[in-house]
Every structure is written in C-alpha cells, then in structure tokens.
Design a protein around this motif. Structure first.
Motif, PDB file in Angstrom:
ATOM      1  N   LEU A 223     -25.776  30.319   2.936  1.00  0.00           N
ATOM      2  CA  LEU A 223     -24.296  30.799   3.608  1.00  0.00           C
ATOM      3  C   LEU A 223     -23.834  29.381   2.756  1.00  0.00           C
ATOM      4  O   LEU A 223     -22.580  29.285   2.528  1.00  0.00           O
ATOM      5  N   ILE A 224     -23.490  28.869   3.932  1.00  0.00           N
ATOM      6  CA  ILE A 224     -22.992  27.151   4.080  1.00  0.00           C
ATOM      7  C   ILE A 224     -22.679  26.665   3.050  1.00  0.00           C
ATOM      8  O   ILE A 224     -21.767  26.307   2.709  1.00  0.00           O
TER       9      ILE A 224
ATOM     10  N   LEU B 167     -29.913  21.794   9.033  1.00  0.00           N
ATOM     11  CA  LEU B 167     -29.322  22.401  10.235  1.00  0.00           C
ATOM     12  C   LEU B 167     -28.537  21.293  11.127  1.00  0.00           C
ATOM     13  O   LEU B 167     -27.725  21.142  11.515  1.00  0.00           O
TER      14      LEU B 167
ATOM     15  N   ALA C   1     -27.352  33.189   6.508  1.00  0.00           N
ATOM     16  CA  ALA C   1     -26.228  32.758   6.545  1.00  0.00           C
ATOM     17  C   ALA C   1     -25.619  31.429   7.252  1.00  0.00           C
ATOM     18  O   ALA C   1     -24.849  30.746   6.290  1.00  0.00           O
ATOM     19  N   ILE C   2     -27.028  30.530   7.071  1.00  0.00           N
ATOM     20  CA  ILE C   2     -27.140  29.047   7.282  1.00  0.00           C
ATOM     21  C   ILE C   2     -27.345  28.728   5.538  1.00  0.00           C
ATOM     22  O   ILE C   2     -27.014  27.839   5.106  1.00  0.00           O
TER      23      ILE C   2
ATOM     24  N   PHE D  76     -16.176  24.591   6.939  1.00  0.00           N
ATOM     25  CA  PHE D  76     -17.386  25.601   6.308  1.00  0.00           C
ATOM     26  C   PHE D  76     -15.825  26.992   7.210  1.00  0.00           C
ATOM     27  O   PHE D  76     -15.929  28.094   6.505  1.00  0.00           O
TER      28      PHE D  76
ATOM     29  N   ILE E 109     -35.114  43.238  13.017  1.00  0.00           N
ATOM     30  CA  ILE E 109     -35.950  41.998  14.119  1.00  0.00           C
ATOM     31  C   ILE E 109     -36.253  41.193  12.507  1.00  0.00           C
ATOM     32  O   ILE E 109     -35.869  39.331  12.284  1.00  0.00           O
ATOM     33  N   GLY E 110     -36.523  41.662  11.703  1.00  0.00           N
ATOM     34  CA  GLY E 110     -36.724  40.806  10.302  1.00  0.00           C
ATOM     35  C   GLY E 110     -35.880  40.856  10.047  1.00  0.00           C
ATOM     36  O   GLY E 110     -35.270  39.733   9.212  1.00  0.00           O
TER      37      GLY E 110
ATOM     38  N   LEU F 119     -26.859  27.078  16.438  1.00  0.00           N
ATOM     39  CA  LEU F 119     -27.713  27.819  16.475  1.00  0.00           C
ATOM     40  C   LEU F 119     -28.953  27.213  15.847  1.00  0.00           C
ATOM     41  O   LEU F 119     -30.086  27.959  16.360  1.00  0.00           O
TER      42      LEU F 119
ATOM     43  N   ALA G 252     -38.231  48.076  15.429  1.00  0.00           N
ATOM     44  CA  ALA G 252     -37.665  46.491  16.210  1.00  0.00           C
ATOM     45  C   ALA G 252     -38.266  45.677  15.271  1.00  0.00           C
ATOM     46  O   ALA G 252     -37.523  44.431  15.014  1.00  0.00           O
ATOM     47  N   ARG G 253     -39.392  46.346  14.572  1.00  0.00           N
ATOM     48  CA  ARG G 253     -39.718  45.044  13.271  1.00  0.00           C
ATOM     49  C   ARG G 253     -38.815  45.156  12.330  1.00  0.00           C
ATOM     50  O   ARG G 253     -38.848  43.579  11.913  1.00  0.00           O
TER      51      ARG G 253
ATOM     52  N   ILE H 205     -37.887  27.235   5.064  1.00  0.00           N
ATOM     53  CA  ILE H 205     -37.616  27.588   6.379  1.00  0.00           C
ATOM     54  C   ILE H 205     -37.382  27.072   7.861  1.00  0.00           C
ATOM     55  O   ILE H 205     -35.600  26.737   8.313  1.00  0.00           O
TER      56      ILE H 205
ATOM     57  N   PHE I  43     -43.928  45.034  19.662  1.00  0.00           N
ATOM     58  CA  PHE I  43     -42.719  44.885  20.305  1.00  0.00           C
ATOM     59  C   PHE I  43     -43.015  44.572  21.388  1.00  0.00           C
ATOM     60  O   PHE I  43     -41.991  44.038  22.251  1.00  0.00           O
TER      61      PHE I  43
ATOM     62  N   ILE J 185     -33.385  37.105  18.298  1.00  0.00           N
ATOM     63  CA  ILE J 185     -33.925  36.932  17.180  1.00  0.00           C
ATOM     64  C   ILE J 185     -34.955  36.192  15.764  1.00  0.00           C
ATOM     65  O   ILE J 185     -35.892  36.508  15.338  1.00  0.00           O
ATOM     66  N   ALA J 186     -34.059  35.286  15.393  1.00  0.00           N
ATOM     67  CA  ALA J 186     -33.995  34.856  13.986  1.00  0.00           C
ATOM     68  C   ALA J 186     -35.486  33.426  14.678  1.00  0.00           C
ATOM     69  O   ALA J 186     -36.578  33.592  13.838  1.00  0.00           O
TER      70      ALA J 186
ATOM     71  N   LEU K 116     -22.702  29.096  15.017  1.00  0.00           N
ATOM     72  CA  LEU K 116     -23.623  28.760  13.814  1.00  0.00           C
ATOM     73  C   LEU K 116     -23.726  27.484  13.667  1.00  0.00           C
ATOM     74  O   LEU K 116     -24.785  26.848  13.461  1.00  0.00           O
TER      75      LEU K 116
ATOM     76  N   TYR L 138     -38.883  36.482  15.086  1.00  0.00           N
ATOM     77  CA  TYR L 138     -38.703  36.435  13.518  1.00  0.00           C
ATOM     78  C   TYR L 138     -40.032  35.181  12.945  1.00  0.00           C
ATOM     79  O   TYR L 138     -41.447  35.688  11.950  1.00  0.00           O
TER      80      TYR L 138
ATOM     81  N   VAL M 180     -29.858  35.953   9.835  1.00  0.00           N
ATOM     82  CA  VAL M 180     -29.045  34.515  10.250  1.00  0.00           C
ATOM     83  C   VAL M 180     -29.454  33.167   9.318  1.00  0.00           C
ATOM     84  O   VAL M 180     -28.700  32.929   9.339  1.00  0.00           O
ATOM     85  N   ILE M 181     -31.253  33.233   8.711  1.00  0.00           N
ATOM     86  CA  ILE M 181     -31.303  32.600   7.728  1.00  0.00           C
ATOM     87  C   ILE M 181     -29.830  32.577   6.462  1.00  0.00           C
ATOM     88  O   ILE M 181     -30.034  31.630   5.303  1.00  0.00           O
TER      89      ILE M 181
ATOM     90  N   TYR N   2     -43.168  37.547  13.509  1.00  0.00           N
ATOM     91  CA  TYR N   2     -43.365  38.197  12.777  1.00  0.00           C
ATOM     92  C   TYR N   2     -43.446  38.346  11.197  1.00  0.00           C
ATOM     93  O   TYR N   2     -43.963  38.489  10.316  1.00  0.00           O
TER      94      TYR N   2
ATOM     95  N   GLY O  87     -33.973  38.317  11.211  1.00  0.00           N
ATOM     96  CA  GLY O  87     -34.174  36.879  11.022  1.00  0.00           C
ATOM     97  C   GLY O  87     -33.303  36.489  10.086  1.00  0.00           C
ATOM     98  O   GLY O  87     -33.488  35.647   9.725  1.00  0.00           O
ATOM     99  N   ILE O  88     -33.997  37.704   8.443  1.00  0.00           N
ATOM    100  CA  ILE O  88     -33.393  36.755   7.692  1.00  0.00           C
ATOM    101  C   ILE O  88     -31.858  36.883   7.424  1.00  0.00           C
ATOM    102  O   ILE O  88     -31.742  35.663   6.800  1.00  0.00           O
TER     103      ILE O  88
END
Lengths: 552, 742
Positions: B40-41, A349, B37-38, A360, B27-28, A404, B23-24, A342, A434, A324-325, A401, A328, B34-35, A332, B31-32
């Motif tokens: 967050l570390i 990472l 979460a990263i 962590f 997924i958005g 990932l 889906a848009r 990013i 999609f 998904i990431a 994590l 995206y 997940v980013i 997207y 995705g955001i």
C-alpha cells in the motif's frame, strides 16, 4: 632494504592498514559514546563559580561566572577576528568562555582573553540561583525580605532563604495541582459538554430538555471553576510574598522575587560528597521535571513520557502483526517464487528511508484515514480536527509500519532455526498444525520474537524524521495520558526525546545556553538505545546457544 | 458412559479441527493483509503523485442562449466561485446572471450622472471587481462589485453588491478631453490613471485615495508624445512599467515610477517580420508580457536587467497555434494562460513549465467574448449568435513538466536558465520554482561524500575482522559495530552540527591531513613493530593488531592537531580557509559536505561493515585452506581467493549502504545549511530530497502542487532505495547459493 621490500610484498602492510580501519572505527564508536556521556553527565555537576578581576578596554571590572570552555588560537587569527588587543610578542592566545548568567541584566556568555585576567578566586558565599526564567543567576545574597520588609541579612539570610524556599516550593506544587489537575479537568469537561451540545444540534436532537441538562452541568462546572479561581488567586498572592536581595558582579544590588527560584546552591562551599548528592538530585529533577524557557532548561519528563507511550503503543501494534506475518510466510504459505519475492520485498522495506514512511503516514493515516474518521465520528468538533491532524496514534502506527520488517525478519529467522524434527514430532503425536505452532513453535521462537521487538523498539525510540511529520511537537501542553476520560488520548500530540534534541539544539534562540541540556538528553537517549540493543544481542546469542544444543 | 466419552472426544476433535482451520485462515488473512499494507505504501504514494501527470481537461458543462436581447455589453466578469457572471451594459445596467443557465439573479442601474452611455470599462484589480466606467462625456465613474455569502437552509447563496469607492459622482479629469485608451492602477493608497488621448499623447494622473472619500487633487505628469499609433496598452500592477504597442508589434516601454520624470526604457519589435500584433497581455506578477501575432504564435517577453544593469525586454519562450488567437487570457493566480483561436480551439499553457498542456477543439461557433474565472477552472464563451457555453477546466497542476522538474528553466528575472528549488514565498505573484535537480544533486553529493568515507573504512575493517582478527577480539568488535548501527541518526546529526562542524572549521588542515597522516603513520608504525625483537612482538599476538593500533591512532590524531596549526601559519598564512578563498575562490561554509560526509559515513559504516564481514566470513574454509596449503601468504589468499569469492557480497553491502545514505534525513538536516545549491565543492552544503521533505511537508497545503511534488520526492527515494536493496538482495541470495554449492 631488502627486508622492507619483502615485507611490502608479503602484503603484511595491508593487513596492518586493515587493522587500522578497525581501530579507527572502534575509536570513533567509543569516542562518540564517551563524548556524549562526559558532556551529558557533566551537565549535572555543580561546578565552581569563579570571581575574577578582568582588564577590558583599559579598566578593570569584576566578572563572576562559570568556565564553559577554553581554546588556544594563534595570534594572527586572534587579531584578524577582532577578538581584542594582542599582548606584545605572543604567538598564541588562550580564550575562555565564561557563562556569566543573569540573562535579564546583561549578556549571559562572554569570551575572555586569558592574559587580561588579573585576580582569580572562588569565594565560598557565591550563590548559583536556578530560576524559572532568564536562566541561571550568579551573585551574593544580601538580605531576605517578606512583603518588602527585611527579615534577615548577612549570615542569617542563607538559612532564612532555605526555609522560605521550601514554602515557595510547596505553594508551587499546590498551584500546579490546581491548574493542571482540577482546572484542567474542568476545562476538559466543559469542552466535552460543548461538543455534546454541538452534536445534539447536528443530529437535530437539540430539544430544550437536552440543552437544559447540558447547561445545568455547565453551570455546576462554572461554579466550581470560580471557586478554584479564587483559591488560585490567593495562592498566587501568597507565593509573591518573599523576595531576596543579591549583589551581582557589576556591584548592583537587585531584588528577585522568590517565586521565580527553582533552587539555590553555594557550589564553592560544597565538598565532593555534597556535590554528589546534589548531582543525584539534579539528575532526578532532569528526569521528572517539565521543560522551561522554550525547552532550554528544566527537565525532559514529557519527552520521556511521550517516547515511552509511543513506543509502547507501537509494540502493541507491531508484535502481533509481525508475528502473524512471519508465521504465515514461514509455516502456512506455500514456499515458491512468490513468497521469495515477498520475502525480498519485506527485507527491502527495512532499507526504505524512514522519511518515506513519514510521508506515507502523513498522507494516508493523518489526512486520509484521520480526515475520514473525523467526518464520520467527530463532526461536532469540525473544523478543528480530532484525528485528522498529526497525533500519538498515527505516530505509533507509522512507526509500527516502519519496524514491521524488523520484527518479521527476526521472527522468521527464529522460526527457521527450529529443527523440523520438532514440528514433525508434534504433528506425529496428533497435534493440529495450529496447536504445534501455538504450543511448540512459538514458545521456542519467543526469544527471536523478543529480539525483533527489542530491535524494533530501539529503532523506534531513535527515529525522528517520520515523527516530525506525524505527531511530534516541540512543546505539548498535555500529556497523552491523564485523569480525564478516556485517560489515553490517542489524538494528542506528544514530545519525543529525539525530536527534543533536534529542536533544542537547532531551533532554540539561545543554542549556547541550551547545549548542556541537549547533551544530557542525547546521553539519555543513547543510554536507552544502547541498553536495548545490548539486551537484544545477548538474547540472540543465548538463543543461538540454545539451538546449537538442540541440533546436536 | 463409554459412548458419552466418545462423543465428547469427537466433539473435542471437531473443536480442535475448527480452531485449526480458523487459525489457518486468520493467519493467512493477517499475513496477506500485512503484506498488502506494505504494498500500500508504494501505491498510496503513486496515487498522490499521479494527478501531476494527468492531462488537463475541458468539458462543456452547460449551454444556454443569451438572456440579453441586444448586445450592448461593455464589460463582463466571472465571480470567484464561478457561479455568477456580472455584465455591464452601455446604459449603466449591471446585470448578474447564473453561469449555469443564464438566469438573471440581480440587476442594478448605475446612475451615469447625465452621461448618455458608457463607452469603455476598465478593471483595475486582478480579479476584475474594481472597475472604472469611462462615460461618453469623458468623465469617469469608479464602481466596485462585491459578493456577500449567505447560507440559506445550509445552501451557499451569493448576494451581489455594487458600491462606489470614490463616491457616486462621476469624475472629470482636467485637461483631458478625449480618452482613447486608459489604464488604472491601484497600489495601496495610490491610484494612477494612464490615458492616451486622440492626439496620441500620454497623460498621467496620480491620486492619493482613501476608500469612501472623493478623489482629491491629482499629481499631474508632463505630457508625453508617443511616437507610435497606440493600439495596445499594458501596465504592471505596481504602476512601474508602461508598455505601449502598435499593430505592427512595435513596442515602447516607459518607466513611470516617478511621474515627474517618465523615461523611455526600451523599444523594440516583438513580432516576427510581416506579422501583426493581435494580443498583448501581462502575465501574473507583472514581469512578463505575452504577445500573440496574427499567425497564432505567442511569445513571452520578460523585463530584466542586462549586464550593464539596464532594463531590457528579453524573449524567454513561446508557443504556437494553428490559427490566430481571438482571445488570450492570463490566469489570475498562476503563471498560466488560456487562449481561444479562430478555429474554435482552446489552449492551455503554462510559462514556467514551458508547456502547452492542452489543445482541444471545443466549438464551431464564432466566439465574441471569452471570460475565465479567477480560479481558472471555468471558461465562459459567448458566440456571435448569442449562445453561451460554460466550460469546466480541470487543470490543477500545470506548473509541472518533466522539463521544469529536471532541466534548467528560464525563470522571470533571471538572466539565464537555471536549476532552482524555491517553493514558497510571502508574495502571491511569486513564480514557484520546482526543480528537483538541485535536491537530487544534493542527495547524491551527500551520499557520495559519505561513501567516500565509509567504503574504505568499513570494507577494510570488515576484511580484517573477518579474516585476520582473533576470535576473542571479534566477539568484542562485532557487537560494538552493531551498537554503532543502532545509534540514532539524530544524535549523529546533532554532534555533527553542533560539535564537529566548529571543530572542523577551526582545525580544517588537521582533519584534511588525517587522510594521509593516518595511513602513513600506521604503516610506519607497522614497519617499526615488525622490526622489533621477537620477545616484544610476542606481547601482542597475531590478530590483535587492531587493539595495538588504537593508541597509535590516538597519537597520530593528536599529532595532526598539534602540528597542523604550525603548518597553517607557515604555508597558508595562518588560516587555510582564507588561503583557499584568496587563491582558488573556494568559499567555506561551516556546515558543509565534509562534515556531512563524515557524520553520514559513520551512519553507513556499520551497515556495510556487517554485510561485508558476513560475506567474507562465510567463504568456505576449504578454499582458504587450499590456497594456504599451496604456499600462498594470507594476504595473497585474501586478495586472490577470498575477496574474489566474496565480491558480490561486498557489492551488495555497498549498495545497501548507498541506499541508506541516500535516504538519511536527520544528519543532513542538522549538519548542513540546507541550501539547495548545485556546487560540488566539499566545503559547501547541500539540500537533500529527504531533508527537503522534512522541512517543507508539514507546511505544505494538502493536494497542492507543492504537496504532490514532495510526495514525488518521497516516491523517488522509495524507488531508488528499493531498487538498490533489491539488486543487493538478489546478489546476496545468489552468493549464498554459490557458497552452499562450493
């Protein structure tokens, strides 16, 4: 002379040196793999046992054991280290490390100097006994007893021993089934009831009716438990019936109860073919048995199981998230400086030390999330932590994590390789975005996703440092998967092959005895990881071919 | 029918559009998150570390007027949790009142056995719950306060209790008629009384005691005349050192371990000229004295052995206040101090961190009495006018300062400031030593030796593989290197620790000699090979030299291992380790930096190799072709064109490799002894930040200073590697752009 100068100036020597660097690197890789393979696989081969006459301190003694290693050192170091008396005129001395076993009776490893060994032979009726405790036993079988009464001796004893050992093995299996299966399940249910009761008390629902219902169930379980206990006591009695007498190297005859035997062999009497069959048996036993003697003997089954469980859970978590990431980021998000930033961050990472993820995981997942989960959902178990302590779930999450970035990078790469003409074609035919992604892009990039996943799995399987903080233990009493509801116990601690190597190799009291097992475990781990990586490499190459064809 | 199918179709269209939109957004969102979460570390680590850098606070919680009509207080102490205060009045009343509102909770009258009143009260434990009452008839009464915790309706309630550990009869000491100063020490079964009488004589009594039994016959010391007019009397918790001082700051130290032979150890003046000693108190642990003078200067004096092995008092550090301190209270659990001065300022100080944490004016009243709770989180001040002020102190991590983390610190009992990491011990009085310097040093040392091995091997190998190697061989070499990259570090660490370390120990000279035997031998072989007739040389085509050299490398290694012992016997007396120790004083540790360097070098080689190879291989072909066409040799082309163009890529490869070496955990954990020393020697071990986390974090108490410091170590690792990688990544992206422009 001129030739040499010219050769030197042409830079050719440097090219050779560079080539040398490649040779060294290659040799190191294959050398290490070979070292692990030879030592790891050698562990299961039943080597010959030697009997010798050995001169020590002026008197001769018999020594029985297996040769572990030998070294040749110079005479000066030999005498400086106080290893023994130097033979006159010798400049170097050969020393042998002999595993004499029988740890309950005397030291199980001895260094011998070669020149003091007088006679050396390999008698066929020497026996190696693998035991539940105290390590291996070497000696001659004298007689077999039942209830202390002799039933066979001499030649007949060996066959009798085999028959009775089969019986002992059956009884062991039965006991294990009762202890682990039945009684374990009862204990689990009792604990459940105890918690249910406490929960009722906490929620002020402890009506007499409810309590009575729980007590009734407890009573029923207790009755069952008592019955099983009697049964178990009987079995324990049964298994103690037989014993055998052995003569050991210092001439003593010792009696050993048969319940402690795991296997008996006469390696000196076995031919290569028999040894090969035994080898396969030993290897399988290593894979499916539980560890014994503080992990220094027996098998590594719980570690394999724990590793597999953890990796599976991690895959389940990391694949959708990573894909998904990546989708995206690639399909997207508006491509611009932010997304580039990013992307760099995600890339980086992958280079962040794994121990940082462990820190962590321990702080955030275990103490923060787990602690709060416990307060909200498992107040009845407090102060004993359910999820507020390292366990399988947190370990999988932490490694998810950690891996990932690997999945994201690999998937993105796959997505980027798909020619945009395909996307445009799909959209032109009226598919939504999609639908294009779901039906065209993702299937085409599935090898890339697979590659990423395989690399992630390989990395997770070999990672130890973060796991030490978030859930791996040296010995887990229960597997994370069993027959008790809810079958998969995410809160349990588990064993791991990599940690097993660290623990047995560096924290066990008898490193010398544990060494072969560590090599075997290391071999297993390396094998899994090399195979995974090779498949990832092959998949990737295949993928490249495919897109090359598409681009043309 | 037609109409129907159209609606059906448009319904399908709508459904598709909805799915597409859902889906848009999913997924958005996915995705955001997940980013997120990263990210967050980083923020979580920062969040845990942050309290270390927060300044302490002192806050007035409540204020009430004294419940006592007359101030005849002899002693006052705060209970552990800071809820209750116990106060001993001169008439023998023991009153417990609430810390928040002064309400009396419990009161008890102690039978003074006929004495009129209590003249002095002395505590003989750290928390002040074991007391000796000195009665006006110079008899002693031992009292102990305890609290029973009850839960009433789920609420915690404290019930104070008073007991008499050595009977409720007062004790008379023979030959003691006047008690001016008294100190009592209880150490296991030994109770020691130290008394200064009106004639300035030191009297000592030591009892074997058991709880509940009355005191028996004491061991009596000889009488000591004290040369100075004793004003301050301090003794350590082990009854070993007795410090006596007068108003002018003259101090004498006695060793009283053995009552039979009490000896004067040292004497000196501990305040500056013309100043007066106002406060003298012992720091937790009994190693340091804190002395405050009338100008508000406080100095820490620590008793330690000097070079002649004599005990001497050493001036370690100090801090200043604007006005004279009226109270100087040592914390009971840490090496901290709380003081209040005449201007009504409260000051928090920590000795190890050498840090004045806070100076804050909190009151204008003249303060009569100050008490600190055992956890050092509550401060109770009582003013002359009978007002109580209840303050809460938030000071969870005083041990840390930039200085204590990264510079040399003078610890108690050490003769000079040192970098030390020593986080825990069995002893409560222990001074934690949190210097990250040795760990950071160890990390860099390990990384340095690893890079020393990895950089030449991997870059040279990459150059050859990318530029000279035959494509067929390259197809074999690249996957092998990738496999090497995937090799779990736990395996490398285990091999390094259990197999390689003993090999190195037994063949040190051989291993060291490889560093020149290998290049020299390879060059020699290359020269000989070039001199061979063409038909032999043709057997190995160009680009396959690496394969040809493999047996040569094996031969050379074998040769080194064969010849080195002979060399060792002839030149180094049989053992080069002994020789090094005897001649240069270089000690040898089996699990040392050499082993780590080689093992970690192996872990880093594939990383650097892959990226360097990639950078060199993707140098546009027309550049090299042009150079070759102009008549340059391949080597000239390589050094002048290819390497120059690819150098940013090589740089980023080294950075990424360095990042990996800095954060590697398992190899250093297994291949070194993990001792946090600062020694550059290649034959000594080290302890790295990462290994330290792996070893200590599981045992660390959550939210303690130690815990946060380990998180700080993790944050440092995170930032350092992230920085290395970012620089490398940016450089690489620029390079890629440049290639595409060329």
């Amino acid at each position: 002379m001129n030739n040499v100068k010219e050769w030197w100036r042409s830079g050719e020597p440097w090219i050779w040196l560079n080539a040398g660097a490649v040779s060294v690197s290659m040799l190191v890789v294959f050398g290490l793999l070979a070292l692990i393979a030879v030592r790891g696989l050698g562990h299961f081969w039943a080597g010959d046992i030697i009997e010798m006459r050995y001169l020590s301190n002026g008197s001769e003694e018999t020594i029985i054991g297996e040769l572990v290693e030998s070294e040749t050192i110079n005479a000066q170091r030999f005498s400086e280290s106080g290893y023994g008396v130097l033979p006159p005129g010798a400049t170097e001395v050969k020393r042998l490390l002999i595993k004499t076993g029988n740890r309950d009776l005397y030291a199980d490893f001895r260094w011998l100097t070669d020149h003091n060994i007088k006679a050396l032979n390999t008698p066929e009726d020497l026996i190696v006994l693998e035991r539940v405790e105290w390590g291996d036993f070497y000696g001659y079988l004298k007689q077999v007893n039942e209830q202390g009464q002799m039933v066979a001796e001499g030649e007949a004893a060996w066959d009798e021993l085999q028959i009775r050992l089969a019986r002992v093995a059956d009884l062991h299996a039965e006991i294990k089934y009762l202890e682990r299966g039945e009684i374990g399940s009862i204990n689990y249910k009792l604990e459940d009831l105890r918690l249910a009761r406490k929960k009722l008390e906490l929620s002020n629902n402890a009506t007499a009716e409810n309590i009575a219902r729980i007590e009734k169930q407890e009573k029923a379980l207790d009755v069952k438990y008592q019955r099983l206990r009697v049964q178990l006591a009987e079995l324990h009695n049964e298994i103690k019936r037989d014993s055998a007498h052995f003569q050991i190297m210092d001439g003593r005859v010792v009696e050993l109860p048969m319940e402690t035997f795991v296997s008996v062999l006469k390696p000196n009497a076995m031919n290569v073919f028999q040894k090969m069959i035994n080898y396969v048996h030993a290897f399988i036993a290593f894979l499916v048995d539980d560890p014994r003697e503080a992990n220094t003997e027996g098998g590594v089954f719980p570690a394999i199981f724990g590793t597999v469980m953890m990796v599976l859970l991690m895959s389940v978590l990391v694949t959708p998230l990573g894909v998904i990431a990546a989708v995206y980021l690639r399909e997207y998000a508006r491509q611009g400086p932010v997304i580039r930033l990013i992307r760099i961050a995600v890339n980086n990472l992958a280079g962040v030390p794994s121990i940082v993820y462990g820190v962590f995981g321990l702080g955030f997942f275990v103490y923060f999330l787990g602690g709060n989960l416990d307060r909200l959902f498992f107040p009845e178990a407090l102060p004993a932590a359910t999820f507020g302590t390292p366990g399988l779930m947190w370990a999988s999450l932490t490694l998810a994590l950690l891996t990932l970035p690997v999945v994201i990078v690999s998937t993105e790469e796959g997505l980027a390789r798909i020619p945009s003409s395909l996307r445009e074609g799909s959209l032109a035919l009226g598919a939504t975005k999609f639908e294009t992604i779901w039906k065209v892009i993702l299937p085409m990039s599935s090898p890339a996703i697979m590659t990423g996943l395989i690399l992630a799995v390989a990395r997770a399987a070999g990672e130890v440092a973060p796991l030490m903080l978030v859930g791996v233990v040296k010995l887990a009493p229960e597997l994370p998967l069993d027959g008790n509801m809810p079958f998969l116990h995410l809160d349990r601690k588990f064993m791991h092959l990599g940690f097993h190597i660290f623990d047995v190799g560096f924290q066990s009291p008898n490193v010398e005895a544990a060494r072969p097992l560590v090599y075997a475990t290391a071999f297993l781990l390396v094998l899994v990881i090399v195979l995974l990586n090779l498949s990832a490499i092959m998949l990737r190459n295949h993928l490249r071919e495919k897109y090359k064809a598409l681009e043309n | 029918m037609n109409h129907n199918s159209i609606t059906q179709q448009s319904w399908r269209q709508r459904k598709r559009a909805i799915i597409d939109n859902v889906a848009r957004y999913t997924i958005g969102l996915g995705g955001i998150s997940v980013i997120f979460a990263i990210v967050l570390i980083f923020f979580y680590l920062l969040w845990v570390v942050f309290p270390i850098f927060q300044s302490p606070t002192v806050e007035l919680k409540s204020q009430f007027s004294s419940p006592f009509i007359e101030d005849v207080t002899r002693y006052q102490v705060i209970e552990e949790s800071g809820q209750l205060v116990a106060r001993v009045q001169s008439n023998g009343d023991l009153v417990f009142f609430s810390m928040t509102d002064g309400k009396e909770v419990h009161s008890e009258s102690i039978d003074l056995n006929g004495a009129n009143e209590i003249s002095q009260v002395i505590k003989y434990d750290v928390e002040g719950k074991r007391l000796v009452l000195i009665l006006d008839n110079h008899r002693l009464l031992f009292v102990e306060i305890s609290y029973r915790v009850n839960f009433v309706d789920g609420k915690r309630e404290l019930n104070p209790q008073v007991s008499f550990p050595f009977g409720d009869e007062s004790v008379e000491l023979e030959d003691v008629d006047q008690i001016v100063h008294i100190r009592v020490v209880r150490e296991d079964e030994k109770l020691t009384l130290l008394i200064i009488d009106a004639d300035n004589q030191l009297l000592m009594r030591s009892f074997e005691v058991e709880y509940g039994d009355e005191l028996g016959e004491p061991e009596v010391s000889s009488l000591q005349e004290i040369a100075l007019n004793v004003e301050f009397m301090v003794v350590d918790t082990f009854a070993q050192w007795l410090y006596l001082a007068n108003k002018d700051g003259q101090l004498v130290i006695y060793n009283i371990r053995d009552l039979e032979s009490v000896e004067l150890v040292d004497q000196m003046i501990i305040v500056e000229d013309e100043r007066q000693l106002k406060q003298l108190t012992m720091l937790l642990g009994g190693n340091s004295l804190m002395a405050a003078d009338d100008k508000g200067a406080v100095r820490q004096w620590s008793l330690q052995r000097d070079k002649k092995n004599q005990y001497r008092l050493k001036d370690i550090r100090g801090f200043k206040s604007d006005a004279e301190l009226t109270f100087l209270i040592a914390e009971m659990r840490r090496k901290g101090l709380v003081s209040v001065n005449q201007q009504g300022e409260v000051m928090l100080y920590h000795t190890t961190a050498d840090r004045l944490l806070l100076t804050e004016k909190i009151t204008d009243d003249k303060i009569l009495r100050a008490n600190l709770s055992p956890r050092a989180n509550k401060l109770l001040l009582e003013s002359v006018s009978g007002q109580f002020y209840n303050y809460e102190i938030k000071n969870p991590h005083p041990e840390l300062s930039w200085k204590s983390l990264w510079s040399e610190v003078q610890y108690e009992g050490y003769d000079e400031p040192k970098y030390i990491w020593q986080s825990s011990s069995a002893d409560n009085d222990f001074e934690p030593k949190f210097s990250l310097a040795p760990l950071a040093f160890g990390t860099l040392k390990a990384a340095f030796y690893a890079m020393l091995i990895a950089v030449p091997l991997s870059i040279m190998g990459a150059i050859y593989t990318a530029y000279f190697m035959a494509p067929k061989m390259r197809a074999l070499v690249k996957p092998s290197i990738e496999i090497m990259e995937a090799l779990p570090t736990v395996i490398l660490g285990f091999l390094a620790g259990l197999w390689f370390a003993p090999v190195v120990e037994n063949n040190l000279l051989a291993i060291l000699s490889l560093s020149f035997v290998l290049p020299a031998g390879l060059l020699l072989f290359a020269g000989l090979w070039t001199a061979m007739p063409l038909n032999i040389r043709r057997l190995v085509p160009y680009g396959w030299q690496a394969a040809l050299l493999m047996p040569v490398v094996i031969m050379l290694v074998w040769l080194s291992f064969m010849v080195a012992p002979l060399f060792e016997a002839v030149f180094f007396g049989g053992d080069i380790k002994h020789w090094l120790l005897d001649n240069f004083g270089i000690g040898y540790d089996q699990r040392n930096s050499l082993v780590v360097g080689i093992a970690m070098g192996l872990a880093v080689i594939p990383t650097i190799f892959s990226i360097t190879e990639d950078a060199i291989f993707s140098v546009p072909k027309h550049l090299t072709n042009g150079s070759l066409a102009l008549g340059a040799t391949p080597w000239q082309t390589l050094t002048r064109v290819v390497l120059l163009t690819a150098s940013p890529g090589i740089f980023s490869a080294v950075m990424i490799g360095l990042g990996r070496a800095v954060g590697e955990t398992m190899i250093v954990l297994m291949a070194t002894g993990n001792t946090p020393i600062m020694d550059m020697s290649i034959f000594q071990g080290m302890r790295t930040l990462s290994a330290n986390i792996a070893v200590e974090l599981p045992e660390s108490e959550v939210a303690s200073t130690h815990y946060r410091i380990l998180f700080l170590a993790a944050l440092v690792l995170f930032l350092v590697t992230f920085m290395f990688n970012t620089v490398a990544e940016v450089v690489r992206q620029r390079l890629r752009k440049r290639y595409s422009n060329l």
